[in-house]
Design a protein around this motif. Sequence first.
Motif, PDB file in Angstrom:
ATOM      1  N   PRO A 127      27.388  74.457 -16.408  1.00 60.36           N
ATOM      2  CA  PRO A 127      28.152  75.234 -15.246  1.00 60.36           C
ATOM      3  C   PRO A 127      29.573  74.647 -15.362  1.00 60.36           C
ATOM      4  CG  PRO A 127      26.052  74.556 -14.355  1.00 60.36           C
ATOM      5  CD  PRO A 127      26.099  73.815 -15.716  1.00 60.36           C
ATOM      6  N   LEU A 128      30.491  75.697 -15.069  1.00 61.93           N
ATOM      7  CA  LEU A 128      31.848  75.312 -15.040  1.00 61.93           C
ATOM      8  C   LEU A 128      32.144  74.365 -13.909  1.00 61.93           C
ATOM      9  CD1 LEU A 128      33.859  78.617 -16.059  1.00 61.93           C
ATOM     10  CD2 LEU A 128      33.025  76.823 -17.444  1.00 61.93           C
ATOM     11  N   SER A 129      31.725  74.548 -12.668  1.00 63.15           N
ATOM     12  CA  SER A 129      32.125  73.564 -11.662  1.00 63.15           C
ATOM     13  C   SER A 129      31.265  72.022 -11.967  1.00 63.15           C
ATOM     14  CB  SER A 129      31.316  73.957 -10.391  1.00 63.15           C
ATOM     15  OG  SER A 129      29.864  74.332 -10.329  1.00 63.15           O
ATOM     16  N   GLU A 130      30.539  72.123 -13.035  1.00 60.97           N
ATOM     17  CA  GLU A 130      29.821  70.697 -13.260  1.00 60.97           C
ATOM     18  C   GLU A 130      30.419  70.185 -14.678  1.00 60.97           C
ATOM     19  OE1 GLU A 130      25.572  71.209 -12.944  1.00 60.97           O
ATOM     20  OE2 GLU A 130      25.862  72.158 -11.212  1.00 60.97           O
ATOM     21  N   TRP A 131      30.997  70.868 -15.267  1.00 56.90           N
ATOM     22  CA  TRP A 131      31.567  70.438 -16.727  1.00 56.90           C
ATOM     23  C   TRP A 131      32.321  69.181 -16.542  1.00 56.90           C
ATOM     24  CZ3 TRP A 131      34.451  73.800 -20.892  1.00 56.90           C
ATOM     25  CH2 TRP A 131      34.205  73.374 -22.127  1.00 56.90           C
ATOM     26  N   SER A 132      33.200  68.839 -15.906  1.00 53.92           N
ATOM     27  CA  SER A 132      33.897  67.639 -15.778  1.00 53.92           C
ATOM     28  C   SER A 132      32.968  66.273 -15.577  1.00 53.92           C
ATOM     29  CB  SER A 132      35.080  67.603 -14.771  1.00 53.92           C
ATOM     30  OG  SER A 132      34.491  67.793 -13.360  1.00 53.92           O
ATOM     31  N   GLY A 133      31.967  66.509 -14.802  1.00 53.23           N
ATOM     32  CA  GLY A 133      31.151  65.457 -14.856  1.00 53.23           C
ATOM     33  C   GLY A 133      29.837  65.266 -15.842  1.00 53.23           C
ATOM     34  N   PHE A 134      30.066  66.214 -16.793  1.00 52.34           N
ATOM     35  CA  PHE A 134      28.905  66.232 -18.004  1.00 52.34           C
ATOM     36  C   PHE A 134      29.260  64.932 -18.903  1.00 52.34           C
ATOM     37  CE2 PHE A 134      27.744  67.616 -22.264  1.00 52.34           C
ATOM     38  CZ  PHE A 134      26.690  67.493 -22.093  1.00 52.34           C
TER      39      PHE A 134
ATOM     40  N   GLY B 187      37.630  69.671 -16.993  1.00 51.44           N
ATOM     41  CA  GLY B 187      37.702  70.229 -15.739  1.00 51.44           C
ATOM     42  C   GLY B 187      38.929  71.294 -15.959  1.00 51.44           C
ATOM     43  N   ARG B 188      39.946  70.741 -16.693  1.00 52.79           N
ATOM     44  CA  ARG B 188      41.335  71.682 -16.989  1.00 52.79           C
ATOM     45  C   ARG B 188      40.655  72.756 -17.853  1.00 52.79           C
ATOM     46  NH1 ARG B 188      44.700  72.457 -21.033  1.00 52.79           N
ATOM     47  NH2 ARG B 188      46.608  73.317 -20.482  1.00 52.79           N
ATOM     48  N   LEU B 189      39.814  72.659 -18.857  1.00 53.41           N
ATOM     49  CA  LEU B 189      39.463  73.500 -19.500  1.00 53.41           C
ATOM     50  C   LEU B 189      38.499  74.608 -18.977  1.00 53.41           C
ATOM     51  CD1 LEU B 189      39.560  74.078 -22.763  1.00 53.41           C
ATOM     52  CD2 LEU B 189      37.304  73.116 -22.890  1.00 53.41           C
ATOM     53  N   ALA B 190      37.648  74.090 -18.013  1.00 50.68           N
ATOM     54  CA  ALA B 190      37.011  75.078 -17.293  1.00 50.68           C
ATOM     55  C   ALA B 190      37.911  75.876 -16.427  1.00 50.68           C
ATOM     56  CB  ALA B 190      35.858  74.170 -16.197  1.00 50.68           C
ATOM     57  N   ARG B 191      38.868  75.475 -15.679  1.00 53.35           N
ATOM     58  CA  ARG B 191      39.983  76.405 -15.007  1.00 53.35           C
ATOM     59  C   ARG B 191      40.688  77.411 -16.113  1.00 53.35           C
ATOM     60  NH1 ARG B 191      40.677  71.247 -12.770  1.00 53.35           N
ATOM     61  NH2 ARG B 191      42.693  70.837 -13.932  1.00 53.35           N
ATOM     62  N   GLN B 192      41.099  76.894 -17.227  1.00 46.22           N
ATOM     63  CA  GLN B 192      41.470  77.895 -18.278  1.00 46.22           C
ATOM     64  C   GLN B 192      40.633  79.064 -18.623  1.00 46.22           C
ATOM     65  OE1 GLN B 192      44.514  77.828 -19.322  1.00 46.22           O
ATOM     66  NE2 GLN B 192      45.300  75.940 -18.317  1.00 46.22           N
ATOM     67  N   ILE B 193      39.310  78.898 -18.594  1.00 47.20           N
ATOM     68  CA  ILE B 193      38.358  79.563 -18.784  1.00 47.20           C
ATOM     69  C   ILE B 193      38.255  80.618 -17.637  1.00 47.20           C
ATOM     70  CG2 ILE B 193      35.696  80.205 -18.849  1.00 47.20           C
ATOM     71  CD1 ILE B 193      35.803  77.768 -20.605  1.00 47.20           C
ATOM     72  N   GLY B 194      38.146  80.263 -16.202  1.00 46.55           N
ATOM     73  CA  GLY B 194      38.024  81.013 -15.202  1.00 46.55           C
ATOM     74  C   GLY B 194      39.251  81.840 -14.828  1.00 46.55           C
ATOM     75  N   ASN B 195      40.449  81.228 -15.068  1.00 45.45           N
ATOM     76  CA  ASN B 195      41.651  81.844 -14.860  1.00 45.45           C
ATOM     77  C   ASN B 195      42.176  83.061 -15.791  1.00 45.45           C
ATOM     78  OD1 ASN B 195      41.857  80.349 -12.711  1.00 45.45           O
ATOM     79  ND2 ASN B 195      43.273  78.833 -13.732  1.00 45.45           N
TER      80      ASN B 195
END
Length: 734
Positions: A114-121, A145-153
Motif C-alpha cells: 500500500p502506497l501509504s506503507e511503502w516507505s516502511g517496507f 515514500g517520495r516514489l509513492a508520492r510521484q505515483i499518486g500525483n
Amino acid sequence: MHKSEALLELAGRLQHIATEGFHRYLLVLAGSRDWGRTRAEALLANLACDQPLWVGESVPADIPQLMNRQAAALLGAETGVLVYDSFSGFDADAFGALTGTLRGGGLLILLTPPLSEWSGFADPERARMAVAGCPSSRVTGRFLGRLARQIGNDPSVICIEEGEEMPSPPSVTPAFHPSKPADPECRTTDQAQAVEAVKHVVTGHRRRPVVLISDRGRGKSAALGIAAARLLKSGRRSILVTAPRQRSTSSLFEQASRLLPEAQTSKGSLHLGESRLSYSAPDHLLRHPQPADLLLVDEAAAIPTPMLEGLLDHYPRIAFATTIHGYEGTGRGFALRFRRVLDRRFPQWREIRLETPIRWAPDDPLERWLFRALALDAAPAPDELISAARSDQCSCETLERDGLAENEQDLTDLFGLLVLAHYRTTPFDLRQLLDGPNLTLFALRYRGRIVATALLAVEGGFDPATAHAIWAGYRRPRGHLLAQSLAAHLGLESGARLRGARIMRIAVHPALQRRGLGSRLVQEIRRHTQVAGLDYLGSSFGATPELLRFWRGNQLHPLRIGLRRGASSGAQSVIMLHPFTPAGEQLFHSARERFHRQLPRLLTDPLRTLDTGLACALLAQPPAGLSPPLTAEDWLDLIGFAFAQRGYETSLPPIEALVLRALADSHLAADQAELLVMKVLQNRDWQACAAGFSLTGRTEVEKALRELIGGLVMRYADPATRETALRVQAEGPG
C-alpha cells in the motif's frame, strides 16, 4: 461488476489507449504481496501480452523471469508487458534500465505495498545501502515514500489500491501515425541525419568529431551501426567500436549485421571480406592504438573525460554517442565537461541531437513519469538566477533529509549538481542520498537556491580486534573507505580504530566555479567535523593536479595514491587527510611520511605510467627532514654528470636525490619537472622520453638532463661546491 472483472476491463482499456497512441503506461497494483501477484497473474493471462517479462520472485508458469541483477543483460531487447515486483526489492537502476525495453503500446505493471506503507517496507535493497556499524534496519524509506508520492500525483499513472474503488482510465490520445524518413533503413529523420553525420566524419576533413546526444530510445546506437555498415560496404577496411562494456554495443552490432547479412559475425566482431567492425575496451585502445578508418564511442558519458581525450589523441576520425538521461549515469555532466575539451581542441566539431523516439511515440507518459520519479531530469538552478553569487553571500546549512525528500526544488537543485560533477551518477545514488544511514548533507544556498553541496560520511571507530582484521586483510567493512585504506594499504592499524569523516562528493554550480564556494564548503565541514570530536577529515577521488591544488589549499594532504586507474574516473584515486585530535595528528604524520618515502619507489614500477604532471604534484611539499643530505662524493658525481661527461647510470642515485629535493620545492618549470620525473623517477626508456618532449633521441634527452641537473647543482649546492662545478665546466674535454 466484480472487482477482478473491473480490473481486467480497466487494464484492457488502458492497453487499448496505449496501443492507439503508441505510448506506454504505468499500472500500479498497491496492496499485499499475494493480492498484487494474483492480480498481475490474471492480467497476464487475459491481456494481449506479446513478449511479457516478470522481474522478481514467484513468477507464474511460462512467463520469462528476471532478477534485478540481470537487468543489464536485457539491454537492446524489447518487451510488450513488464511486471516489476518491488516486494523482491526496488532497484532504481534496474527499474530505469528495464523500462527502456518496454515498447510503445506496452504496460508496466508495478507491484508495491500500500502506497501509504511503502516507505516502511523492509525492502531487500536496503542491504545495499547498509554500512558496517549501520545495519539495514537503520536505512530509511524516504526514497520509496517520495516514489509513492510521484505515483499518486501523476494523472497518467493508474494506481489500483487493494480494497479501493477502481480509478478512471486516462483520456484517449490521438492515434499515432509516424512519419516516414526519406532513408528507408532509418526509423526517423533524426536518425538519418545522425547516420550521415557519422559517415561524414570519415569522408570529410580529419579532426572534426561528431557527438550524437539523445535520451534513451532515440536510435543513436543503431545510427552508429547503420553508418558502420554503409562504410564497410563502401570499402572501408577497419572500424573500431568502444564503450564502457561490450554489451552496451549490442544494438550497434545488430544493426550492422542486419544490413550486412553476408558478413560473418561473432561476439564483438563483424567481418565483410577484408573489412572489419570490431569492439575493444577503451583502456585497451589507449594502451594498444590500432589503425582505423573510424572509431565509434558508444555510451561515452560513462567513459571518463581523460580517457576520451586520449582516444582523441590517437584517432583522427571519431564519433561519440551518449545518453542525456541514463540509468547508468547522465550525459549532461559529460556534455558540459567534454564540450569544453572539444571547443578547445577541435572547434569545428559537430553535435547532433536525436529528439524523436523510436520505440514509443513522443510525449510518452511513462517516460515523463520516470524522469521525475528517478530524478533523471534533475538540473541545477538556472544560471540567470544565481550567476551573481559570491561565497560570502551564501548561507551554509546541513540539510534535513526528511524535508529534502519532500522539497522537489531543493532535491532537483542538489541532485542536478551531483549529476554534473560526477561521471556516473545513477538513480541508486538518489536513493543513497536520501536513505544512506551514515550521511550528512551540506549545502550553500543563494537566494533560496542550492548552489553547492557536499556529502559527508562518518567512518572508522572499530574495536581493536576488528581493526587488526582489517589491517591483516581479512575484513573489508563496507562504507569505510578511508579507515580501511589507512589500515590495510598504509599498514596503520590505528586508521581503523580512529573515527573520521570522508567527503564523498562535492559539487559547485558550473556558473559559480572558481569563486571560492567549494573552499567555503570544505571550511564549514572542517569546523563541523572538529566540533563533533572526530579525529580527521578526509577525501578520496580521481586525482588530477588541479584537484590536488584545491584540497591542499584547504589543508588536506595526500597520504596514498591508488596503483590502478579507477573505473569511474579513469584516474588513480588519491586519499587526502587533515587531522584534528592528537591521535589523528599521529596517524596523519605516520601516513604522510610513509607515503613520501614509498612514492619514489612506486614510480619505478606500478606507477611507471602515472601522469607526470600528477606525479610532480604528489611529490611536492613532503614532510621536513625526510631525505638524508647529499655527501661530498654525491655532489662530485652530480658535477661530473652535469658539467663533464660522466655517465647517467653511474650518477643516478644522487641525481634522484637532487630531483626529489627540487620537486619538493616546486621550483622547476612544468616541462622540466615532468621530464625529470619521466626519466629519473619512472625510468621510462630514452625513446619514450624523447617522443614525450619532441626530442630526437637519447643524445638530446641526456643533454637536457645535464642542463637541468647543472641548474639544480648551482641552486642547491654550497658556495665551495658551486666553485668546483664552475671549474670543471671551464676545464672542458681538453
